[in-house]
Design a protein around this motif. Sequence first.
Motif, PDB file in Angstrom:
ATOM      1  N   ALA A 128      -2.287  31.102 -31.942  1.00  0.00           N
ATOM      2  CA  ALA A 128      -2.355  29.830 -32.645  1.00  0.00           C
ATOM      3  C   ALA A 128      -3.722  29.762 -33.310  1.00  0.00           C
ATOM      4  CB  ALA A 128      -2.176  28.656 -31.686  1.00  0.00           C
ATOM      5  N   GLU A 129      -3.781  29.359 -34.547  1.00  0.00           N
ATOM      6  CA  GLU A 129      -5.036  29.389 -35.280  1.00  0.00           C
ATOM      7  C   GLU A 129      -6.013  28.311 -34.829  1.00  0.00           C
ATOM      8  OE1 GLU A 129      -5.938  31.860 -37.352  1.00  0.00           O
ATOM      9  OE2 GLU A 129      -4.028  32.717 -36.704  1.00  0.00           O
ATOM     10  N   SER A 130      -5.521  27.220 -34.241  1.00  0.00           N
ATOM     11  CA  SER A 130      -6.388  26.103 -33.872  1.00  0.00           C
ATOM     12  C   SER A 130      -5.710  25.248 -32.820  1.00  0.00           C
ATOM     13  CB  SER A 130      -6.689  25.236 -35.101  1.00  0.00           C
ATOM     14  OG  SER A 130      -5.488  24.630 -35.571  1.00  0.00           O
ATOM     15  N   VAL A 131      -6.485  24.349 -32.214  1.00  0.00           N
ATOM     16  CA  VAL A 131      -5.924  23.406 -31.246  1.00  0.00           C
ATOM     17  C   VAL A 131      -4.943  22.469 -31.936  1.00  0.00           C
ATOM     18  CG1 VAL A 131      -6.464  21.506 -29.665  1.00  0.00           C
ATOM     19  CG2 VAL A 131      -7.907  23.548 -29.696  1.00  0.00           C
ATOM     20  N   GLU A 132      -5.245  22.088 -33.164  1.00  0.00           N
ATOM     21  CA  GLU A 132      -4.338  21.208 -33.908  1.00  0.00           C
ATOM     22  C   GLU A 132      -2.990  21.888 -34.115  1.00  0.00           C
ATOM     23  OE1 GLU A 132      -8.288  19.981 -34.072  1.00  0.00           O
ATOM     24  OE2 GLU A 132      -7.508  21.902 -34.819  1.00  0.00           O
ATOM     25  N   GLU A 133      -3.020  23.157 -34.486  1.00  0.00           N
ATOM     26  CA  GLU A 133      -1.783  23.904 -34.645  1.00  0.00           C
ATOM     27  C   GLU A 133      -1.069  24.039 -33.310  1.00  0.00           C
ATOM     28  OE1 GLU A 133      -1.543  27.358 -37.461  1.00  0.00           O
ATOM     29  OE2 GLU A 133      -1.132  28.435 -35.590  1.00  0.00           O
ATOM     30  N   GLN A 134      -1.836  24.223 -32.262  1.00  0.00           N
ATOM     31  CA  GLN A 134      -1.270  24.361 -30.922  1.00  0.00           C
ATOM     32  C   GLN A 134      -0.475  23.111 -30.524  1.00  0.00           C
ATOM     33  OE1 GLN A 134      -4.090  24.648 -27.580  1.00  0.00           O
ATOM     34  NE2 GLN A 134      -3.362  26.760 -27.388  1.00  0.00           N
ATOM     35  N   ARG A 135      -1.000  21.959 -30.879  1.00  0.00           N
ATOM     36  CA  ARG A 135      -0.282  20.713 -30.572  1.00  0.00           C
ATOM     37  C   ARG A 135       1.052  20.651 -31.313  1.00  0.00           C
ATOM     38  NH1 ARG A 135      -5.729  18.259 -31.085  1.00  0.00           N
ATOM     39  NH2 ARG A 135      -6.505  17.900 -28.961  1.00  0.00           N
ATOM     40  N   GLU A 136       1.097  21.207 -32.511  1.00  0.00           N
ATOM     41  CA  GLU A 136       2.366  21.263 -33.237  1.00  0.00           C
ATOM     42  C   GLU A 136       3.353  22.180 -32.525  1.00  0.00           C
ATOM     43  OE1 GLU A 136       2.157  21.581 -37.599  1.00  0.00           O
ATOM     44  OE2 GLU A 136      -0.032  21.499 -37.382  1.00  0.00           O
ATOM     45  N   TRP A 137       2.846  23.292 -31.986  1.00  0.00           N
ATOM     46  CA  TRP A 137       3.716  24.175 -31.207  1.00  0.00           C
ATOM     47  C   TRP A 137       4.273  23.438 -29.990  1.00  0.00           C
ATOM     48  CZ3 TRP A 137       5.380  28.108 -33.614  1.00  0.00           C
ATOM     49  CH2 TRP A 137       4.576  28.869 -34.454  1.00  0.00           C
ATOM     50  N   ARG A 138       3.405  22.686 -29.350  1.00  0.00           N
ATOM     51  CA  ARG A 138       3.832  21.972 -28.150  1.00  0.00           C
ATOM     52  C   ARG A 138       4.991  21.019 -28.479  1.00  0.00           C
ATOM     53  NH1 ARG A 138       2.777  17.565 -25.005  1.00  0.00           N
ATOM     54  NH2 ARG A 138       2.789  18.003 -22.754  1.00  0.00           N
ATOM     55  N   GLU A 139       4.874  20.313 -29.580  1.00  0.00           N
ATOM     56  CA  GLU A 139       5.948  19.414 -29.993  1.00  0.00           C
ATOM     57  C   GLU A 139       7.210  20.190 -30.346  1.00  0.00           C
ATOM     58  OE1 GLU A 139       4.563  16.988 -33.169  1.00  0.00           O
ATOM     59  OE2 GLU A 139       2.936  16.068 -31.994  1.00  0.00           O
ATOM     60  N   LYS A 163     -11.631  28.933 -21.473  1.00  0.00           N
ATOM     61  CA  LYS A 163     -12.989  29.325 -21.842  1.00  0.00           C
ATOM     62  C   LYS A 163     -13.040  30.083 -23.167  1.00  0.00           C
ATOM     63  CE  LYS A 163     -17.460  30.140 -21.501  1.00  0.00           C
ATOM     64  NZ  LYS A 163     -18.479  29.088 -21.659  1.00  0.00           N
ATOM     65  N   TYR A 164     -12.267  31.151 -23.298  1.00  0.00           N
ATOM     66  CA  TYR A 164     -12.307  31.990 -24.486  1.00  0.00           C
ATOM     67  C   TYR A 164     -11.230  31.610 -25.496  1.00  0.00           C
ATOM     68  CZ  TYR A 164     -14.982  34.277 -20.941  1.00  0.00           C
ATOM     69  OH  TYR A 164     -15.879  34.503 -19.937  1.00  0.00           O
ATOM     70  N   PHE A 165     -10.318  30.749 -25.075  1.00  0.00           N
ATOM     71  CA  PHE A 165      -9.272  30.203 -25.928  1.00  0.00           C
ATOM     72  C   PHE A 165      -8.663  29.008 -25.209  1.00  0.00           C
ATOM     73  CE2 PHE A 165      -8.048  34.164 -23.795  1.00  0.00           C
ATOM     74  CZ  PHE A 165      -7.111  33.717 -22.882  1.00  0.00           C
ATOM     75  N   LYS A 166      -7.978  28.170 -25.948  1.00  0.00           N
ATOM     76  CA  LYS A 166      -7.196  27.074 -25.378  1.00  0.00           C
ATOM     77  C   LYS A 166      -5.745  27.543 -25.309  1.00  0.00           C
ATOM     78  CE  LYS A 166     -10.488  23.811 -25.408  1.00  0.00           C
ATOM     79  NZ  LYS A 166     -11.559  24.451 -26.213  1.00  0.00           N
ATOM     80  N   SER A 167      -5.007  27.096 -24.290  1.00  0.00           N
ATOM     81  CA  SER A 167      -3.660  27.610 -24.064  1.00  0.00           C
ATOM     82  C   SER A 167      -2.665  26.510 -23.726  1.00  0.00           C
ATOM     83  CB  SER A 167      -3.666  28.619 -22.906  1.00  0.00           C
ATOM     84  OG  SER A 167      -4.456  29.741 -23.202  1.00  0.00           O
ATOM     85  N   ILE A 168      -1.428  26.725 -24.142  1.00  0.00           N
ATOM     86  CA  ILE A 168      -0.293  26.014 -23.574  1.00  0.00           C
ATOM     87  C   ILE A 168       0.698  27.070 -23.101  1.00  0.00           C
ATOM     88  CG2 ILE A 168      -0.563  23.946 -25.013  1.00  0.00           C
ATOM     89  CD1 ILE A 168       1.800  24.967 -26.707  1.00  0.00           C
TER      90      ILE A 168
END
Length: 334
Positions: A241-252, A268-273
């Motif tokens: 995922a390119e960013s946390v914002e994009e990650q939230r779209e994946w979550r939805e 630490k080295y990345f944010k994850s879902i």
Amino acid sequence: MTPETPGLHHVTAIAGDPQRNADFYVGTLGLRFVKKTVNHDDTGTYHFYFGDGEGTPGTNITFFPWTDAGRPGRFGAGQPKTTAYRVPADSIEYWLERLESNGIDVEREERFGETALRFADPDGIELELVAAESEAQHASETTSGNAASNETEATPWAGGPVPTEHQLRGFRGVTLALDSFDATAGVLTDVLGYELEAETENRRRYLSASGGPGSVVDLVESDAGRGQMGVGTVHHVAFRAESVEEQREWREAFADHGLSPTEVIDRKYFKSIYVREPGGVLFEMATVEPGFTADEDIEELGSTLALPEWLEDERERIEQRLPPFDGPNAGAEE
């Protein structure tokens, strides 16, 4: 509109002895030991990362080494089966000789117009080295717009035991073993934006929209029964995922597909879902940033036990609990 992932971020598996694990992935496969940390959810267990010269997303295979006292796993449906790396087409003979000289049984296969060397690591985890066509060329022929900008190019490790011209070039893809194709295929196409690229009687190949490195997911049907997690199995597959914002779209998007993704977790080295797809495989969406230089310079990657800030106060206790490990034996360049 849901974003489209360019492909894999990392693959995480469960190993036995940490020394044997590191010696194989560094000394035999020539990957760089880019991070030595701990499993944030089990701080008595190391978490090792092996990748290219800079630990670029799309090149890293990671391990929780449970030691040889850890529970053995059992491969079966609902698990990743194979992790495939790209190698230059003219490096296949080099790798065949290198692996066999290290006592590794290798099978050579032709699949979808590609040559693959298939073998297992010391814990039985299946790997492939694939001499594939240029993914960049494929992307330019099959997609438009920003496909090329989404590609991950591996950075050579100048200090490694494998000559730079033969080093692994990051992931080609993964193979997932399933009871049946359809439910998992639906997640790949409807959520992650993959497209069916090719198929045989027992294998379907899906390709991400960018068509770049790490863009392949193969599905195979297995009658082995459900697998059991443990030493010698793959824990999860992570997509970029390119960013946390994009990650939230994946979550939805996962939730809209009827799945139950986790909240965003700081690794630490990345944010994850994380989400368990219907076929049983654990998927992760991991951000590209901040990367492994968040706490070590490029030159020092993997040289110390790196702990996130929230575990630093427990360093002494954590170090006392961890199993013996001397660091990887990189061997000599051939």
